[in-house]
Design a protein around this motif. Structure first.
Motif, PDB file in Angstrom:
ATOM      1  N   HIS A   1      -2.704  -2.108   1.422  1.00 34.88           N
ATOM      2  CA  HIS A   1      -3.332  -0.786   1.574  1.00 34.88           C
ATOM      3  C   HIS A   1      -2.290   0.343   1.645  1.00 34.88           C
ATOM      4  CE1 HIS A   1      -2.743  -1.838   5.933  1.00 34.88           C
ATOM      5  NE2 HIS A   1      -2.478  -0.550   6.023  1.00 34.88           N
ATOM      6  N   HIS A   2      -1.001  -0.016   1.602  1.00 35.09           N
ATOM      7  CA  HIS A   2       0.041   1.004   1.540  1.00 35.09           C
ATOM      8  C   HIS A   2       0.442   1.345   0.101  1.00 35.09           C
ATOM      9  CE1 HIS A   2       1.698   0.645   5.930  1.00 35.09           C
ATOM     10  NE2 HIS A   2       0.557   1.291   5.851  1.00 35.09           N
TER      11      HIS A   2
ATOM     12  N   GLY B   1      -0.740   3.584  -1.890  1.00 30.70           N
ATOM     13  CA  GLY B   1      -0.606   5.033  -2.034  1.00 30.70           C
ATOM     14  C   GLY B   1       0.665   5.550  -1.375  1.00 30.70           C
TER      15      GLY B   1
ATOM     16  N   GLU C   1       3.676   4.793  -3.550  1.00 35.06           N
ATOM     17  CA  GLU C   1       3.790   5.708  -4.683  1.00 35.06           C
ATOM     18  C   GLU C   1       4.354   7.058  -4.240  1.00 35.06           C
ATOM     19  OE1 GLU C   1       3.890   7.256  -8.367  1.00 35.06           O
ATOM     20  OE2 GLU C   1       3.557   5.153  -7.817  1.00 35.06           O
ATOM     21  N   ARG C   2       3.931   7.539  -3.097  1.00 36.95           N
ATOM     22  CA  ARG C   2       4.429   8.828  -2.604  1.00 36.95           C
ATOM     23  C   ARG C   2       5.907   8.744  -2.233  1.00 36.95           C
ATOM     24  NH1 ARG C   2       0.995   9.185   2.172  1.00 36.95           N
ATOM     25  NH2 ARG C   2       2.084  11.119   2.689  1.00 36.95           N
TER      26      ARG C   2
END
Length: 375
Positions: A182-183, A185, A188-189
């Motif tokens: 779930h990390h 995102g 990607e950041r």
């Protein structure tokens, strides 16, 4: 793919013990020469028959998949032989043969602090991690962590919340995978604003043995390691001990004697870690090692000057002409990185390196990610 990059990739994918492959590169200077040396030289360097067989017959599917991942400009492979290999990591007892980097590899030279701790912190522990990391990032210091749940995630999020803040995630999976999933995102950041790093090729899934090994890289990239909350059997303590074993500073945030997550920190303090109550205490303690890192950086910047010893009665050496456009772009009022990029035409990565040198030389002040001339 360039011949040297392909040869390095084959050495990486041969797997097995890293030290013999590092020795092979040391003996033959480049990956291509190391491969061309042949089996007798490979054996002399200590490679096993299994490694030799994988060099002779690489896994073509894995090789092609990794080459494809390396195609985009944001994806990099830094090898042991590369002069841009992070200098602090080079000095640990078991440095990786190579690093897969998603993001800006120059940020691995940035002075940084590893922030680690429990995957299930208290609300106060999470707030402490966020506060410390935000101050580090605002000072221009990279925040390095492992992208795990809890303290790691809070540290990364804090750095990302700071304009021009830098954060580096060191993974126990391939650089393309998020763990926990779930990390994705967050991964990607971090890659977009900082760097995601792994010694494992893309597609490598999480394995328990990868994480203690990952921690040595995390600690090795940092000037020091800060533990915020941890039990006595926490992986964060492994990172802290690896940092200490490699001559890096270790800090711990104390907590309530009734909090089980404070016991690991208290144990570290009893063993000699620095007890810290705010981020500035950490930054102040790291100044000597940050100066040493700046010396490494000068060696990689064309036309750079040797750093003079600056005391109360010592004048600054004449400014390097290459730095003059940046000096003219700076004023006595704090200026953000975006405006400096616009004024100088240099990239943010180039400016970050130059500003670090000028800051440590006493020419530039930095506050909340904004830079000004020192009077």
């Amino acid at each position: 793919m360039h011949e040297e990059a392909l040869a390095l990739l084959k050495l990486v994918l041969a797997g097995g013990a890293v030290a013999p492959r590092r020795g092979l590169l040391d003996a033959h200077d480049t990956p291509a020469r190391s491969l061309a040396a042949g089996a007798p030289a490979w054996r002399a360097a200590g490679l096993t028959e299994a490694q030799i067989q994988r060099l002779r017959q690489p896994d073509n599917e894995l090789l092609q998949r990794t080459c494809q991942w390396l195609g985009p400009a944001r994806h990099h492979l830094l090898g042991w032989h590369d002069p841009d290999y992070p200098p602090l990591l080079r000095r640990i007892s078991s440095p990786p043969l190579a690093l897969f980097v998603d993001g800006d590899p120059s940020l691995l030279w940035r002075a940084g602090v590893a922030v680690v701790g429990s995957r299930s912190p208290t609300a106060g522990g999470r707030d402490n991690a966020y506060s410390f990391a935000k101050t580090f990032a605002a000072s221009g210091t990279a925040v390095i962590s492992g992208m795990a749940a809890g303290i790691d995630a809070a540290a990364h999020e804090a750095a990302l919340a700071v304009p021009q803040g830098v954060t580096v995630a060191v993974l126990g999976t391939g650089p393309d995978l998020a763990y926990p999933p779930h990390h994705a995102g967050l991964r990607e950041r971090i890659a977009a604003q900082g760097a995601v790093v792994s010694e494992h090729p893309p597609g490598t899934q999480a394995k328990p043995a990868h994480f203690p090994s990952r921690n040595r890289i995390l600690a090795g990239l940092a000037l020091g390691t800060l533990v915020v909350e941890a039990t006595e059997r926490s992986g964060a303590l492994i990172t802290a001990r690896q940092a200490g074993d490699n001559g890096r500073e270790v800090f711990a945030v104390p907590g309530s004697i009734h909090n089980p997550l404070a016991r690991g920190c208290h144990r570290l303090i009893r063993e000699g870690a620095g007890l810290v109550e705010n981020a500035q205490e950490v930054l102040d303690a790291l100044v000597p090692m940050a100066s040493e890192l700046a010396d490494f950086l000068r060696g990689r910047l064309a036309g750079s000057l040797a750093r003079p010893h600056i005391g109360a009665d010592t004048a600054l050496a004449p400014l390097n002409p290459d730095y003059q456009p940046l000096w003219l772009a700076l004023g006595h009022d704090p200026t953000g990185m975006d405006l400096l990029v616009e004024r100088t035409g240099l990239t943010a990565a180039e400016l970050s390196s130059m500003l670090l040198v000028m800051e440590l030389d006493g020419r530039v002040a930095v506050e909340h990610g904004r830079y000004s001339r020192k009077t």
